[in-house]
Design a protein around this motif. Structure first.
Motif, short mmCIF file in Angstrom:
data_model
loop_
_atom_site.label_atom_id
_atom_site.label_comp_id
_atom_site.label_asym_id
_atom_site.label_seq_id
_atom_site.Cartn_x
_atom_site.Cartn_y
_atom_site.Cartn_z
N ILE B 306 1.00 -1.27 -0.11
CA ILE B 306 -0.04 0.04 -0.02
C ILE B 306 0.60 1.29 0.08
O ILE B 306 0.64 2.06 -0.79
N MET B 307 1.90 1.30 0.71
CA MET B 307 2.59 2.23 1.07
C MET B 307 3.45 2.68 -0.10
O MET B 307 3.48 3.79 -0.57
N ASN B 308 3.91 1.58 -0.90
CA ASN B 308 4.76 1.77 -2.10
C ASN B 308 3.82 2.45 -3.26
O ASN B 308 4.43 3.24 -3.82
N ILE B 309 2.65 2.02 -3.31
CA ILE B 309 1.70 2.66 -4.24
C ILE B 309 1.36 4.00 -4.05
O ILE B 309 1.55 5.02 -5.07
N MET B 310 1.16 4.38 -3.02
CA MET B 310 0.91 5.82 -2.68
C MET B 310 1.93 6.45 -2.50
O MET B 310 1.87 7.61 -3.19
N LEU B 311 3.25 5.97 -2.27
CA LEU B 311 4.33 6.77 -2.39
C LEU B 311 4.82 6.88 -3.99
O LEU B 311 5.33 8.06 -4.43
N VAL B 312 4.63 5.81 -4.58
CA VAL B 312 5.05 5.97 -6.24
C VAL B 312 4.10 7.15 -6.87
O VAL B 312 4.69 7.99 -7.62
N SER B 313 2.87 7.09 -6.38
CA SER B 313 2.13 8.09 -6.90
C SER B 313 2.24 9.69 -6.17
O SER B 313 1.41 10.37 -6.80
N VAL B 314 3.09 9.76 -5.48
CA VAL B 314 3.11 10.92 -4.65
C VAL B 314 3.49 12.27 -5.63
O VAL B 314 2.90 13.25 -5.54
N THR B 315 4.55 11.82 -6.53
CA THR B 315 4.80 12.94 -7.44
C THR B 315 3.53 13.36 -8.19
O THR B 315 3.15 14.64 -8.23
N GLU B 316 3.14 12.55 -8.81
CA GLU B 316 1.94 12.81 -9.66
C GLU B 316 0.81 13.37 -8.77
O GLU B 316 -0.08 14.47 -9.28
N ARG B 317 0.74 12.86 -7.55
CA ARG B 317 -0.46 13.45 -6.70
C ARG B 317 -0.09 14.83 -6.17
O ARG B 317 -0.93 15.73 -5.96
N THR B 318 1.15 14.91 -5.82
CA THR B 318 1.63 16.31 -5.18
C THR B 318 1.03 17.45 -6.45
O THR B 318 0.71 18.41 -6.00
N ARG B 319 1.60 16.95 -7.64
CA ARG B 319 1.37 17.74 -8.85
C ARG B 319 0.01 18.27 -8.91
O ARG B 319 -0.41 19.41 -9.09
N GLU B 320 -0.95 17.16 -8.77
CA GLU B 320 -2.30 17.39 -9.05
C GLU B 320 -2.91 18.29 -7.89
O GLU B 320 -3.78 19.01 -7.90
N ILE B 321 -2.23 18.07 -6.65
CA ILE B 321 -2.58 18.69 -5.46
C ILE B 321 -2.51 20.43 -5.92
O ILE B 321 -2.96 21.38 -5.63
N GLY B 322 -1.10 20.47 -6.37
CA GLY B 322 -0.73 21.67 -6.59
C GLY B 322 -1.70 22.42 -7.75
O GLY B 322 -1.90 23.62 -7.60
N LEU B 323 -2.29 21.80 -8.65
CA LEU B 323 -3.00 22.12 -9.94
C LEU B 323 -4.33 22.56 -8.91
O LEU B 323 -4.97 23.72 -9.31
N ARG B 324 -4.55 21.80 -8.26
CA ARG B 324 -5.99 21.85 -7.70
C ARG B 324 -5.98 23.14 -6.85
O ARG B 324 -6.91 23.88 -6.52
N LYS B 325 -4.85 23.28 -5.94
CA LYS B 325 -4.75 24.45 -5.16
C LYS B 325 -4.56 25.94 -6.13
O LYS B 325 -5.34 27.06 -5.76
N ALA B 326 -4.06 25.86 -7.22
CA ALA B 326 -3.72 26.83 -8.20
C ALA B 326 -5.33 27.37 -8.65
O ALA B 326 -5.29 28.55 -9.37
N ILE B 327 -6.41 26.28 -8.88
CA ILE B 327 -7.53 26.56 -9.50
C ILE B 327 -8.66 27.00 -8.23
O ILE B 327 -9.73 27.13 -8.49
N GLY B 328 -7.93 27.10 -7.14
CA GLY B 328 -8.86 27.46 -5.98
C GLY B 328 -9.12 26.45 -4.82
O GLY B 328 -10.42 26.86 -4.15
N ALA B 329 -8.53 25.44 -4.99
CA ALA B 329 -9.03 24.25 -3.89
C ALA B 329 -8.46 24.95 -2.48
O ALA B 329 -7.26 25.11 -2.45
N LYS B 330 -9.41 24.80 -1.20
CA LYS B 330 -8.81 25.18 0.02
C LYS B 330 -8.20 23.99 0.50
O LYS B 330 -8.36 22.82 0.12
N PRO B 331 -7.21 23.92 1.67
CA PRO B 331 -6.44 22.77 1.91
C PRO B 331 -7.60 21.66 2.43
O PRO B 331 -7.22 20.66 2.48
N SER B 332 -8.52 22.36 3.26
CA SER B 332 -9.37 21.38 3.95
C SER B 332 -10.19 20.40 2.72
O SER B 332 -10.44 19.43 2.95
N ALA B 333 -10.41 21.27 1.56
CA ALA B 333 -11.11 20.43 0.33
C ALA B 333 -10.17 19.46 -0.06
O ALA B 333 -10.57 18.49 -0.40
N ILE B 334 -8.98 19.66 -0.20
CA ILE B 334 -7.87 18.78 -0.72
C ILE B 334 -7.64 17.70 0.28
O ILE B 334 -8.00 16.39 -0.04
#
Ligand SMILES: Nc1ncnc2c1ncn2[C@@H]1O[C@H](COP(=O)(O)OP(=O)(O)O)[C@@H](O)[C@H]1O
Ligand SMILES: [Mg+2]
Lengths: 282, 413
Positions: B306-334
């Protein structure tokens, strides 16, 4: 080539009655959307200090179409990120639409990014494995817009960028130019006061680049949206009315363009798609 | 911003990343399934062993010659001065708090009928055997008082011997079989006890004790001073609580009869079922611990998956979070979105895991002699751990990314 002035007037008959507030004329009155003063961004890597921005003053008025130019590494992206509230300056003050940005907390910044700014990236930054319309809907989800209205507005935004027939396509099924237009639709779907684009044509061929410029010009002229974009292509910069030059983190020039290039070809003009967009956003 | 919208968003994200979602769930399911299956098998084996001994009869105490070491690796040691009929009679007459006592004499023998032969132990028993050992005849009858006093040549066969000697469908009753060439009449067929870790419990044949001692084995059943030998003395204690007292009084009585000095250990062993269960229980306890360890490893492996898969996707997910923040997502929403994802994956994965675990337990119960015992504790432990791992590695990177500047998250590598 049709002059920009003529085409503008032609279209304004369609779009202007619904335009919000003042008409998007060239000298857009004195309302400043962006007032940045003495902005600096300093990165420290070990002992080395990189002054990505070093005391920048920028004022941009409502309805302006502006290009920022400069060599690679001169601080253009850093400036755009700060103006787009994606990053904080090390020093300086920044007022966006009259609001002091440095005083805002995380949640308020999120709201500003959501409602006032549409940001377009060089690398598009679309969600993978997600359809064009779903991508465009994302900002509206965070704005709390109801699903049905979201769909309609996202569809209108995609139609406005000429992708009404690609709603269900995923990013990997679209060309670079089309992907960037999806990104622009996403930026304008919330009906922002200002669109910031960091090298939006940097990854595109010249034809797709011209399409993006046509879009920016029409959004600016017909809807009065303030558009600022970065480019290092002088020809692309000639599509605006103002070019700010930046080098080594400082502004070294700020010149009006008297005779901008019009990107939109004649036959691209008549469709009243932008009107639709406005209805949906109203 | 509506929670419902965020949940929908999380589910859409999962649907858009099916492989990642599937692999994460798989990790959780395998961990949970393995723990539940292995723990229930371990517990089932333990329960099975206990029940095997219990089926030998209630509150039973067995006395055998030789000293039996307790615990794994034990066995009989020392001079094996045999137990005798006199010992049996003394125990039966002088031990308080007992219901009954019995004795047997058992030796290997060759059985023959028609052209078939079978080699099993033949055991001479007394009439009270059935009551004490809780074992009756399925067909016909077993040894009775008259058989014992009359030293009759009659035999009650175990199912295995019947199978060896007789053709399918042939009625063994009243047939004459030869045991070590001596003819015996078949009077009954014993209830089947099946086979277990104790061996094939149906590979038995019972004849009267007197017949065994006096007619079949003669010399073999006599001690050096001419006394009749018994293999085992059985004593049924009145109840569970008096069992230890009964054992010590048997012990004292036999030590005295056999004149064993106070400083020497007994040359016989009196063991209760409980002690046998405890002895084997120690072995099966080790087994349970062992299976538990394997289960823990599976859980860990699942967790690492589980950890491995979660961590492998962390780069992709971090970018996704960056984008979501850029278009107006609040931390709580994320956080809500990612929490929903992790909870959903963990719960579905956990449920599938429970299904897998129960499925394995069911299959084992169909093919093995014992019934796996599914314990709620194992389920809670397995699901709890996997869900915790899923949640931690789902939320922790998301939390970190949600705190980043949007631009730093977008540039994350
Ligand atoms: N996160 C960072 N850490 C350190 N230095 C950075 C970082 N981001 C940008 N810089 C430096 O700041 C300067 C300006 O970068 P940037 O704004 O990206 O330039 P441009 O977009 O004009 O090419 C460059 O020298 C770059 O190396
Ligand atoms: Mg740049």
């Amino acid at each position: 080539m049709v002059s920009l002035k003529h085409s503008t007037n032609g279209l304004l008959h369609v779009a202007a009655p619904q335009a919000n507030g003042q008409p998007p004329t060239r000298d857009a009155g004195s309302t400043a959307v962006i007032e940045a003063h003495d902005i600096a961004k300093i990165y420290r890597i070990g002992d080395i200090e990189v002054r990505a921005l070093d005391g920048v003053d920028v004022t941009i008025h409502r309805g302006e179409l502006t290009a920022i130019m400069g060599p690679s590494g001169s601080g253009k992206s850093t400036l755009m990120n700060i103006l787009g509230c994606l990053d904080q300056p090390t020093r300086g003050s920044y007022k966006l639409d009259g609001v002091d940005v440095e005083k805002l907390n995380d949640n308020q910044l999120a709201t500003i990014r959501n409602k006032k700014i549409g940001f377009v990236f060089q690398s598009f930054n679309l969600l993978r494995r997600t359809s064009a319309i779903d991508n465009v809907e994302q900002p509206l989800i965070y704005a709390g817009v109801a699903p049905r209205e979201r769909r309609e507005r996202a569809k209108a935004a995609l139609e406005a960028v000429g992708l009404g027939n690609r709603l269900k396509h995923h990013a990997n099924e679209l060309s670079g130019g089309q992907q960037q237009r999806v990104a622009i639709a996403r930026a304008l779907v919330t009906n922002p006061a200002i669109i910031l684009a960091d090298e939006p044509t940097g990854n595109l061929d010249s034809k797709s680049g011209a399409e993006i410029m046509c879009l920016f010009q029409r959004l600016n002229e017909e809807k009065g949206i303030t558009v600022i974009f970065v480019t290092h292509d002088p020809r692309i910069a000639q599509h605006t009315r103002r070019v700010i030059r930046i080098a080594d983190g400082k502004i070294i020039g700020d010149d009006p363009i008297t005779d901008p290039i019009v990107a939109c070809p004649d036959k691209a003009l008549p469709d009243p798609i932008l009107e639709k967009l406005e209805h949906a956003a109203a | 911003m509506l929670l419902r919208e965020l949940i929908k968003l999380a589910l859409n994200t999962l649907a858009a990343n099916k492989t990642r979602a599937f692999l994460t769930m798989l990790g959780i399911s395998i961990g949970v399934g393995a723990v539940i299956a292995l723990m229930s098998i371990g517990t089932g084996v333990q329960a099975y062993v206990t029940q095997q001994f219990a089926s030998a009869g209630a509150n039973l105490i067995g006395v055998v010659p030789g000293r039996i070491q307790r615990g794994p690796g034990g066995g009989a040691f020392g001079s094996q001065a045999p137990l005798t009929m006199a010992d049996y009679r003394a125990v039966a007459a002088n031990t308080p708090n007992i219901v009954d006592a019995s004795a047997d004499f058992s030796r290997p023998a060759v059985f023959a009928y028609a052209n078939n032969t079978s080699e099993v132990n033949v055991t001479g028993i007394l009439a009270n055997f059935s009551a004490i050992r809780n074992w009756n005849a399925r067909l016909g009858r077993t040894i009775d008082e008259a058989d014992v006093t009359g030293r009759s040549r009659v035999v009650a066969l175990g199912q295995t011997v019947v199978n060896d000697l007789f053709e399918p469908g042939e009625d063994p009753l009243d047939k004459i079989v030869r045991i070590n060439n001596v003819p015996f009449r078949v009077i009954g067929v014993m209830e089947s006890k099946g086979s277990s870790f104790l061996g094939d419990q149906d590979a038995v044949a019972f004849i009267p004790l007197t017949t065994a001692q006096e007619r079949l084995f003669g010399q073999q059943a006599q001690s050096v001073n001419g006394e009749r030998i018994v293999s085992t003395i059985y004593v049924q204690a009145a109840n569970k609580d008096v069992t230890p007292a009964v054992i010590s009084s048997i012990d004292a009585l036999l030590r005295e009869r056999r004149r064993i000095p106070a400083d020497e250990p007994s040359d016989f062993s009196a063991l209760s079922q409980d002690e046998l269960i405890n002895t084997f229980g120690a072995v099966t306890g080790v087994l349970t611990v062992f299976l538990g360890a394997i289960a823990a490893i599976s859980l860990l492996v699942g967790g690492i998956g589980i950890m491995n898969i979660m961590l492998v996707s962390v780069t992709e997910r971090t970018r996704e979070i960056g984008l979501r923040k850029a278009i107006g997502a609040k931390p709580s929403a994320i956080l809500t979105q990612f929490l929903t994802e992790a909870v959903f994956l963990s719960l579905i994965g956990g449920l599938v895991g429970i299904g897998i675990g129960l499925g394995i337990a069911f299959v084992v119960s169909q093919v093995a002699d014992f019934q796996p015992v599914v314990q709620a504790g194992a389920i809670v432990l397995a699901v709890g751990f996997s869900v915790a791992v899923g949640l931690f590695f789902g939320i922790y990177p998301a939390r970190r990314a949600a705190r980043l500047n949007p631009i730093d998250a977008l540039r994350f590598e």
